[in-house]
Design a protein around this motif. Sequence first.
Motif, PDB file in Angstrom:
ATOM      1  N   GLU A  17      34.249 -30.107  -8.311  1.00  0.00           N
ATOM      2  CA  GLU A  17      34.464 -29.287  -7.109  1.00  0.00           C
ATOM      3  C   GLU A  17      33.265 -28.374  -6.856  1.00  0.00           C
ATOM      4  OE1 GLU A  17      37.274 -28.678  -9.743  1.00  0.00           O
ATOM      5  OE2 GLU A  17      37.306 -30.773  -9.158  1.00  0.00           O
ATOM      6  N   GLU A  18      32.664 -27.831  -7.932  1.00  0.00           N
ATOM      7  CA  GLU A  18      31.568 -26.884  -7.704  1.00  0.00           C
ATOM      8  C   GLU A  18      30.222 -27.589  -7.583  1.00  0.00           C
ATOM      9  OE1 GLU A  18      30.280 -24.525 -11.189  1.00  0.00           O
ATOM     10  OE2 GLU A  18      31.989 -25.450 -12.174  1.00  0.00           O
ATOM     11  N   PHE A  19      30.140 -28.850  -8.002  1.00  0.00           N
ATOM     12  CA  PHE A  19      28.904 -29.620  -7.837  1.00  0.00           C
ATOM     13  C   PHE A  19      29.301 -30.981  -7.277  1.00  0.00           C
ATOM     14  CE2 PHE A  19      24.730 -31.226  -8.403  1.00  0.00           C
ATOM     15  CZ  PHE A  19      23.896 -30.140  -8.698  1.00  0.00           C
ATOM     16  N   PRO A  20      29.665 -31.002  -5.983  1.00  0.00           N
ATOM     17  CA  PRO A  20      30.210 -32.242  -5.418  1.00  0.00           C
ATOM     18  C   PRO A  20      29.166 -33.361  -5.373  1.00  0.00           C
ATOM     19  CG  PRO A  20      30.371 -30.413  -3.850  1.00  0.00           C
ATOM     20  CD  PRO A  20      29.575 -29.922  -5.006  1.00  0.00           C
ATOM     21  N   LEU A  21      29.669 -34.546  -5.219  1.00  0.00           N
ATOM     22  CA  LEU A  21      28.817 -35.737  -5.181  1.00  0.00           C
ATOM     23  C   LEU A  21      27.740 -35.629  -4.094  1.00  0.00           C
ATOM     24  CD1 LEU A  21      28.389 -38.532  -6.370  1.00  0.00           C
ATOM     25  CD2 LEU A  21      30.160 -39.397  -4.836  1.00  0.00           C
ATOM     26  N   GLU A  22      28.126 -35.071  -2.947  1.00  0.00           N
ATOM     27  CA  GLU A  22      27.169 -34.902  -1.834  1.00  0.00           C
ATOM     28  C   GLU A  22      25.945 -34.112  -2.298  1.00  0.00           C
ATOM     29  OE1 GLU A  22      26.315 -35.743   1.112  1.00  0.00           O
ATOM     30  OE2 GLU A  22      27.838 -37.289   0.851  1.00  0.00           O
ATOM     31  N   LYS A  23      26.203 -33.003  -3.010  1.00  0.00           N
ATOM     32  CA  LYS A  23      25.127 -32.133  -3.490  1.00  0.00           C
ATOM     33  C   LYS A  23      24.266 -32.883  -4.517  1.00  0.00           C
ATOM     34  CE  LYS A  23      24.520 -27.657  -5.784  1.00  0.00           C
ATOM     35  NZ  LYS A  23      25.193 -26.491  -6.322  1.00  0.00           N
ATOM     36  N   ALA A  24      24.924 -33.673  -5.360  1.00  0.00           N
ATOM     37  CA  ALA A  24      24.203 -34.448  -6.384  1.00  0.00           C
ATOM     38  C   ALA A  24      23.280 -35.469  -5.711  1.00  0.00           C
ATOM     39  CB  ALA A  24      25.203 -35.140  -7.304  1.00  0.00           C
ATOM     40  N   ARG A  25      23.822 -36.141  -4.704  1.00  0.00           N
ATOM     41  CA  ARG A  25      23.017 -37.145  -3.977  1.00  0.00           C
ATOM     42  C   ARG A  25      21.838 -36.489  -3.283  1.00  0.00           C
ATOM     43  NH1 ARG A  25      27.731 -40.701  -2.369  1.00  0.00           N
ATOM     44  NH2 ARG A  25      28.260 -39.067  -0.894  1.00  0.00           N
ATOM     45  N   GLU A  26      22.089 -35.328  -2.666  1.00  0.00           N
ATOM     46  CA  GLU A  26      21.044 -34.594  -1.948  1.00  0.00           C
ATOM     47  C   GLU A  26      19.938 -34.190  -2.947  1.00  0.00           C
ATOM     48  OE1 GLU A  26      20.695 -34.110   1.193  1.00  0.00           O
ATOM     49  OE2 GLU A  26      19.028 -32.662   1.121  1.00  0.00           O
ATOM     50  N   THR A  27      20.335 -33.703  -4.106  1.00  0.00           N
ATOM     51  CA  THR A  27      19.374 -33.274  -5.130  1.00  0.00           C
ATOM     52  C   THR A  27      18.482 -34.432  -5.571  1.00  0.00           C
ATOM     53  OG1 THR A  27      21.012 -31.707  -5.945  1.00  0.00           O
ATOM     54  CG2 THR A  27      19.200 -32.201  -7.436  1.00  0.00           C
ATOM     55  N   MET A  28      19.058 -35.626  -5.621  1.00  0.00           N
ATOM     56  CA  MET A  28      18.349 -36.777  -6.192  1.00  0.00           C
ATOM     57  C   MET A  28      17.796 -37.723  -5.112  1.00  0.00           C
ATOM     58  SD  MET A  28      18.601 -36.066  -9.342  1.00  0.00           S
ATOM     59  CE  MET A  28      18.010 -37.515 -10.179  1.00  0.00           C
ATOM     60  N   TYR A 181      18.080 -28.474 -14.696  1.00  0.00           N
ATOM     61  CA  TYR A 181      19.526 -28.243 -14.570  1.00  0.00           C
ATOM     62  C   TYR A 181      20.107 -29.051 -13.401  1.00  0.00           C
ATOM     63  CZ  TYR A 181      24.064 -26.127 -13.856  1.00  0.00           C
ATOM     64  OH  TYR A 181      25.426 -25.958 -13.685  1.00  0.00           O
ATOM     65  N   ASP A 182      19.468 -28.933 -12.236  1.00  0.00           N
ATOM     66  CA  ASP A 182      19.991 -29.665 -11.070  1.00  0.00           C
ATOM     67  C   ASP A 182      19.960 -31.169 -11.324  1.00  0.00           C
ATOM     68  OD1 ASP A 182      20.560 -27.389  -9.746  1.00  0.00           O
ATOM     69  OD2 ASP A 182      18.862 -27.473  -8.359  1.00  0.00           O
ATOM     70  N   SER A 186      23.390 -33.364 -11.553  1.00  0.00           N
ATOM     71  CA  SER A 186      23.509 -34.399 -10.515  1.00  0.00           C
ATOM     72  C   SER A 186      23.723 -35.767 -11.156  1.00  0.00           C
ATOM     73  CB  SER A 186      22.241 -34.452  -9.661  1.00  0.00           C
ATOM     74  OG  SER A 186      22.062 -33.217  -9.008  1.00  0.00           O
ATOM     75  N   LEU A 187      22.973 -36.040 -12.202  1.00  0.00           N
ATOM     76  CA  LEU A 187      23.111 -37.339 -12.866  1.00  0.00           C
ATOM     77  C   LEU A 187      24.463 -37.436 -13.575  1.00  0.00           C
ATOM     78  CD1 LEU A 187      19.448 -37.610 -14.149  1.00  0.00           C
ATOM     79  CD2 LEU A 187      20.520 -39.115 -12.459  1.00  0.00           C
ATOM     80  N   GLY A 188      24.890 -36.337 -14.162  1.00  0.00           N
ATOM     81  CA  GLY A 188      26.200 -36.327 -14.835  1.00  0.00           C
ATOM     82  C   GLY A 188      27.320 -36.643 -13.857  1.00  0.00           C
ATOM     83  N   ILE A 189      27.241 -36.041 -12.675  1.00  0.00           N
ATOM     84  CA  ILE A 189      28.255 -36.318 -11.643  1.00  0.00           C
ATOM     85  C   ILE A 189      28.079 -37.767 -11.157  1.00  0.00           C
ATOM     86  CG2 ILE A 189      28.999 -35.715  -9.271  1.00  0.00           C
ATOM     87  CD1 ILE A 189      29.752 -33.534 -11.308  1.00  0.00           C
ATOM     88  N   GLY A 190      26.823 -38.173 -10.973  1.00  0.00           N
ATOM     89  CA  GLY A 190      26.527 -39.507 -10.442  1.00  0.00           C
ATOM     90  C   GLY A 190      27.013 -40.637 -11.341  1.00  0.00           C
ATOM     91  N   VAL A 191      26.934 -40.440 -12.664  1.00  0.00           N
ATOM     92  CA  VAL A 191      27.370 -41.533 -13.554  1.00  0.00           C
ATOM     93  C   VAL A 191      28.895 -41.584 -13.682  1.00  0.00           C
ATOM     94  CG1 VAL A 191      25.209 -41.541 -14.894  1.00  0.00           C
ATOM     95  CG2 VAL A 191      27.184 -40.240 -15.768  1.00  0.00           C
ATOM     96  N   GLY A 192      29.575 -40.624 -13.066  1.00  0.00           N
ATOM     97  CA  GLY A 192      31.045 -40.715 -13.033  1.00  0.00           C
ATOM     98  C   GLY A 192      31.768 -39.780 -13.975  1.00  0.00           C
ATOM     99  N   SER A 193      31.080 -38.706 -14.420  1.00  0.00           N
ATOM    100  CA  SER A 193      31.766 -37.763 -15.321  1.00  0.00           C
ATOM    101  C   SER A 193      32.877 -37.039 -14.571  1.00  0.00           C
ATOM    102  CB  SER A 193      30.785 -36.714 -15.854  1.00  0.00           C
ATOM    103  OG  SER A 193      29.657 -37.333 -16.410  1.00  0.00           O
ATOM    104  N   GLY A 194      33.988 -36.828 -15.247  1.00  0.00           N
ATOM    105  CA  GLY A 194      35.082 -36.054 -14.656  1.00  0.00           C
ATOM    106  C   GLY A 194      34.695 -34.594 -14.615  1.00  0.00           C
ATOM    107  N   TYR A 195      34.178 -34.084 -15.725  1.00  0.00           N
ATOM    108  CA  TYR A 195      33.589 -32.752 -15.787  1.00  0.00           C
ATOM    109  C   TYR A 195      32.541 -32.797 -16.884  1.00  0.00           C
ATOM    110  CZ  TYR A 195      36.335 -31.679 -20.001  1.00  0.00           C
ATOM    111  OH  TYR A 195      36.860 -31.701 -21.262  1.00  0.00           O
ATOM    112  N   LEU A 196      31.713 -31.731 -16.942  1.00  0.00           N
ATOM    113  CA  LEU A 196      30.612 -31.710 -17.913  1.00  0.00           C
ATOM    114  C   LEU A 196      30.693 -30.430 -18.734  1.00  0.00           C
ATOM    115  CD1 LEU A 196      28.362 -32.787 -15.078  1.00  0.00           C
ATOM    116  CD2 LEU A 196      28.106 -33.970 -17.260  1.00  0.00           C
TER     117      LEU A 196
END
Length: 348
Positions: A17-28, A181-182, A186-196
């Motif tokens: 929720e605090e680092f949504p997929l959209e933000k991860a994609r934008e970062t990468m 950090y970003d 981003s990669l953690g969210i991108g690979v499908g982690s539920g949380y980190l």
Amino acid sequence: MAKLNFGGTEEKVVMREEFPLEKARETMKEETIAVIGYGVQGPGQSLNLRDNGFNVIVGQRKESKTWDKAVADGWVPGENLFDIEEACEKATVIQYLLSDAGQIAVWPTVKKHLTKGKALYFSHGFGVTFNDRTGIVPPKDVDVILVAPKGSGTSLRTMFLEGRGLNSSYAIFQDATGRAYDRVISLGIGVGSGYLFETDFRREVYSDLTGERGTLMGCIQGIFAAQYEVLREQGHTPSEAFNETVEELTQSLMPLVAQNGMDWMYANTSTTAQRGALDWWKPFRDATKPVFQKLYDEVAAGNEAQRSIDSNSQPDYRVKLEAELKELRESEMWQAGKTVRQLRPENN
Ligand SMILES: NC(=O)c1ccc[n+]([C@@H]2O[C@H](COP(=O)([O-])OP(=O)(O)OC[C@H]3O[C@@H](n4cnc5c(N)ncnc54)[C@H](O)[C@@H]3O)[C@@H](O)[C@H]2O)c1
Ligand SMILES: CC(C)(O)[C@@H](O)C(=O)O
Ligand SMILES: [Mg+2]
Ligand SMILES: [Mg+2]
């Protein structure tokens, strides 16, 4: 980043929720992520990244079974599937997902392409923590990050497809760009982690090696075998011994533990079972704790890492491994298990 209370200790956790997929994609969005290796983690991580809309390519030894597997999974040679060196050259992020022993052999090739500002990503703290044994010492001007899914790459993929997420730990060993950090989140969210959850390379590898040798894999087989043998020596049939040792645990009781904890599982058994379990768990803890302490000491001394390197670097490693797995598979307990599994109504 949220701080959550884990049984009285506050820890940092990053949730979707605090680092949504959209933000991860934008970062990468400007990055090319090369997943090197297509064994167990490689497919899970690369396919999840691809399905999540990241720019990902795969680097794998040509003329290998896993190259063919990558092609079967839809990776296209020359387009997004390359040999290891070419993928490393194209990458801005190198996700180093060869086996831990394989990483040692291929390190000179990877290192050559770790130019300033790139990121080197691991899913285990092994190579860097035990660098006196692996020789993996990254250049100072690259980010060195880790996302370690806490489970098999196979589950990472199946849970992703089910709309769920496997937990991962993350760590930053080196932040050369100010973006580590970003990138890692981003990669953690991108690979499908539920949380980190946060760790460092040393703690990740010490706990991971202990867990897989201990309750997750080594210990569990050991205690299964001990109880099964006693039951069989006392005249119980294989079906009874297997049901009382394994089947009931995996099918009925562990799902309750997963749902709501051990006390909840105990609460859903008879008062007779509760009395016995409450009396016996401490003797079992006391009997096994010295073994766990010995295991941790062996891990921390680097002996377990060295043993893995020595054994997994042998050319006939796969043949020997298969012989050891065969011994397990052909044991009476797991042969009984095969029949018991077939008897599950959903398998009929
Ligand atoms: N297996 C898991 O589910 C899991 C879970 C968490 C973390 N990890 C970590 O992820 C990383 C990858 O593990 P894995 O189990 O997916 O690896 P693996 O044993 O399945 O091997 C991955 C790839 O390495 C290649 N490889 C091995 N030696 C090589 C060499 N000398 N040259 C070129 N290619 C070589 C193989 O062809 C294969 O494609 C490791 O650091 C591991 O500790 C694995
Ligand atoms: C899946 C495990 C056991 O958690 C992982 O650590 C591995 O090495 O495969
Ligand atoms: Mg492991
Ligand atoms: Mg693990």
